[in-house]
Design an enzyme around this catalytic site. Structure first.
Site, PDB file in Angstrom:
ATOM      1  N   HIS A 100       1.013   0.722  -8.640  1.00 30.91           N
ATOM      2  CA  HIS A 100      -0.436   0.683  -9.130  1.00 30.91           C
ATOM      3  C   HIS A 100      -0.670   0.746 -10.637  1.00 30.91           C
ATOM      4  CE1 HIS A 100      -4.877   2.217  -9.475  1.00 30.91           C
ATOM      5  NE2 HIS A 100      -4.891   1.749  -8.257  1.00 30.91           N
TER       6      HIS A 100
ATOM      7  N   ASP B  80       3.858   8.806  -6.455  1.00 33.69           N
ATOM      8  CA  ASP B  80       2.783   8.513  -6.321  1.00 33.69           C
ATOM      9  C   ASP B  80       2.298   8.429  -4.760  1.00 33.69           C
ATOM     10  OD1 ASP B  80       0.187   7.297  -5.696  1.00 33.69           O
ATOM     11  OD2 ASP B  80       0.318   5.541  -7.476  1.00 33.69           O
TER      12      ASP B  80
ATOM     13  N   LYS C 106      -9.044   9.034  -0.579  1.00 36.26           N
ATOM     14  CA  LYS C 106      -8.275   8.108   0.415  1.00 36.26           C
ATOM     15  C   LYS C 106      -7.610   8.790   1.539  1.00 36.26           C
ATOM     16  CE  LYS C 106      -6.374   5.422  -3.429  1.00 36.26           C
ATOM     17  NZ  LYS C 106      -7.169   4.367  -3.466  1.00 36.26           N
TER      18      LYS C 106
ATOM     19  N   CYS D  52      -5.497  -3.585  -8.873  1.00 33.86           N
ATOM     20  CA  CYS D  52      -4.958  -2.703  -9.891  1.00 33.86           C
ATOM     21  C   CYS D  52      -3.291  -2.913  -9.601  1.00 33.86           C
ATOM     22  CB  CYS D  52      -5.341  -1.336  -9.644  1.00 33.86           C
ATOM     23  SG  CYS D  52      -6.914  -0.935  -9.795  1.00 33.86           S
TER      24      CYS D  52
ATOM     25  N   GLN E 271      -1.159   6.315  -1.396  1.00 34.46           N
ATOM     26  CA  GLN E 271      -1.373   5.671  -0.077  1.00 34.46           C
ATOM     27  C   GLN E 271      -0.358   5.963   1.117  1.00 34.46           C
ATOM     28  OE1 GLN E 271      -3.497   3.253   0.294  1.00 34.46           O
ATOM     29  NE2 GLN E 271      -4.268   2.835  -1.698  1.00 34.46           N
TER      30      GLN E 271
HETATM   31  C1  LIG Z   1      -0.937   3.624  -4.795  1.00 33.76           C
HETATM   32  C2  LIG Z   1      -1.946   4.139  -5.591  1.00 33.76           C
HETATM   33  N1  LIG Z   1      -1.768   4.958  -6.937  1.00 33.76           N
HETATM   34  C3  LIG Z   1      -2.799   5.243  -7.455  1.00 33.76           C
HETATM   35  C4  LIG Z   1      -4.082   4.967  -7.165  1.00 33.76           C
HETATM   36  C5  LIG Z   1      -5.350   5.878  -8.173  1.00 33.76           C
HETATM   37  O1  LIG Z   1      -6.056   6.566  -7.145  1.00 33.76           O
HETATM   38  P1  LIG Z   1      -7.277   7.187  -7.885  1.00 33.76           P
HETATM   39  O2  LIG Z   1      -8.152   6.055  -8.316  1.00 33.76           O
HETATM   40  O3  LIG Z   1      -7.831   7.949  -6.972  1.00 33.76           O
HETATM   41  O4  LIG Z   1      -7.085   8.014  -8.973  1.00 33.76           O
HETATM   42  C6  LIG Z   1      -4.382   3.949  -6.076  1.00 33.76           C
HETATM   43  C7  LIG Z   1      -5.599   4.005  -5.974  1.00 33.76           C
HETATM   44  O5  LIG Z   1      -6.005   2.610  -5.385  1.00 33.76           O
HETATM   45  C8  LIG Z   1      -3.229   3.566  -5.461  1.00 33.76           C
HETATM   46  O6  LIG Z   1      -3.539   2.835  -4.230  1.00 33.76           O
END
Ligand SMILES: Cc1ncc(COP(=O)(O)O)c(C=O)c1O
Length: 417
Positions: free
Chosen positions: A134, A211, A237, A375, A214
């Site tokens: 992401h 990270d 999430k 993203c 998900q």
């Molecule tokens: C794999 C992953 N990393 C990071 C993020 C960013 O999360 P946030 O917007 O809650 O900071 C997302 C959000 O869709 C994501 O799917």
């Protein structure tokens, strides 16, 4: 369980999806004249009554600022807030609440780590990420690389959406300082084999950042078993409120890296000559925190942990199997991301149809999915598409909803393709 938890319809024995759905009032509404089919959980999941009630009760009965110790209400708020931190610690199986830092979400947590590690990076150092990250796990590293002369290097992905381990092995080298990798891909649903990757990285003294945005909605990561240096996720999430997330960190590293933001709460003593930092975790929590949101996240974790996890994971796997079985019923439909080990996420395209048209036409039928680049533009480039349509499932989705998605897609395909 925190004292803010409420009775749920869902129970620990088995998995009754109808009972679970009664805990999520938003799901039983009509959208565009049709019963809502919510399949955009990867973007943000819905909240059970337990979360709504915990936050409501917090504001009605105990709101005040935390850690001030001046009066009883403040003590109550602090107890609820720190109780939520303990709930997160338990969820992650971290050793200490000193390792649990509240952030605004995954994005802020990765920015915090990237900035904290910047003083250790030199010209020519490499930050290993993957091609399926992401933007939240790419851009903060690029910004730090720009400042330090380090380079962001992507590990390749196989066309089926699995990480290319040969690419990983060839890129993990003398210059690697950081491995920043997603546990689960938001586009592909791929669950990366992060345990052996962390082990290999650690053997070379590389700092590991995972990270988990998900991952946590689908399974429980164990910090002591994984032994990574940093792990992060977002509350929204994980069926909790927006505006809060978590950074887990190895205590020694958290002690060593500089604070991310300055202000109240994060200091021990301030003078114009010299300011010293507060102890962990407060060193990284400048300003008044998101107190009600922390309480809400604690309630969300209590809720999920109150479910029969094995049965829940089996129910999610059944949703993905059903979806995969139905792909062939829509002419021209193909799935992007067919890894062996994946969470229930279905990214797809349909020949002759733009993803955003698919999203709009499904919405008219009450079906919410996400379309676009998710993203993850480098991954879109890899697959040579501007975007995909993505249905992402949660444990409260039903097999009937999967069927409705495909009935909707068949209709759209007949009309427009
Ligand atoms: C794999 C992953 N990393 C990071 C993020 C960013 O999360 P946030 O917007 O809650 O900071 C997302 C959000 O869709 C994501 O799917």
């Amino acid at each position: 369980m925190s004292d803010l938890s409420v009775a749920n319809n869902a129970s620990k024995a088995g998995f009754d999806v109808a009972a679970v759905r009664r805990d999520f009032p938003i799901l039983s509404q009509q959208v565009n004249g049709k019963p809502l089919v919510y399949l955009d959980n990867g973007a943000s999941a819905q909240k059970p009554v337990a979360v709504l009630d915990a936050m409501d009760r917090y504001y009605r009965e105990m709101h005040s600022n935390v850690h001030r110790g001046a009066h009883s209400l403040g003590d109550r708020a602090t107890t609820a807030f720190e109780g939520a931190r303990e709930t997160v610690r338990r969820f992650l199986n971290a050793e200490s609440t000193r390792q649990i830092i509240w952030t605004r979400g995954t994005t802020e947590a990765i920015n915090l780590v990237a900035n904290g590690l910047a003083p250790r990076l030199r010209e020519g150092d490499e930050i290993l990420v993957s091609h399926m990250e992401h933007h939240a796990n790419i851009v903060p590293w690029q910004m730090v690389a720009e400042r330090t002369g380090a380079r962001v290097v992507p590990v390749q992905v196989h066309p089926n959406g699995e990480l290319d381990l040969d690419s990983f092995n060839s890129l993990l080298g003398e210059r690697t300082r950081v491995l920043a990798i997603t546990h689960v891909s938001n586009v592909l649903g791929t669950v990366n084999p992060i345990a052996p990757l962390i082990e290999q990285a650690k053997a070379r003294g590389v700092i590991t950042v995972v990270d988990g945005a998900q991952a946590v909605p689908h399974f429980r990561p164990d910090m002591q078993a994984l032994d990574c240096d940093f792990y992060t996720f977002s509350s929204h999430k994980l069926f909790g409120p927006t505006g809060i997330g978590v950074l887990y960190g190895r205590e020694q590293l958290l002690e060593e890296i500089p604070p991310y933001q300055g202000g109240g709460e994060m200091i021990e003593r301030v003078s114009f000559e010299r300011t010293t930092w507060n102890t962990l975790p407060y060193k990284f929590e400048a300003g008044t925190p998101a107190i009600a949101e922390a309480v809400g996240l604690g309630a969300a974790i209590d809720y999920v942990e109150g479910l029969d996890r094995q049965a829940m994971e089996a129910a999610e796997a059944a949703l993905l199997t059903r979806a995969n079985d139905l792909v062939g019923t829509v002419p021209g439909m193909s799935v992007i991301g067919t890894a062996q080990n994946k969470v229930p996420v279905l990214s797809f395209k349909i020949e002759g149809l733009h993803p955003s048209d698919i999203g709009t036409l499904l919405d008219q039928q009450g079906i919410a999915i996400r379309t676009g680049h998710h993203c993850a533009m480098p991954l879109m480039d890899f697959y040579g598409v501007p975007g995909t349509a993505r249905a992402s499932f949660a444990f409260y989705n039903t097999l009937e909803e999967v069927d409705q998605l495909f009935t909707g897609l068949q209709k759209i395909q007949r009309l427009f393709a």
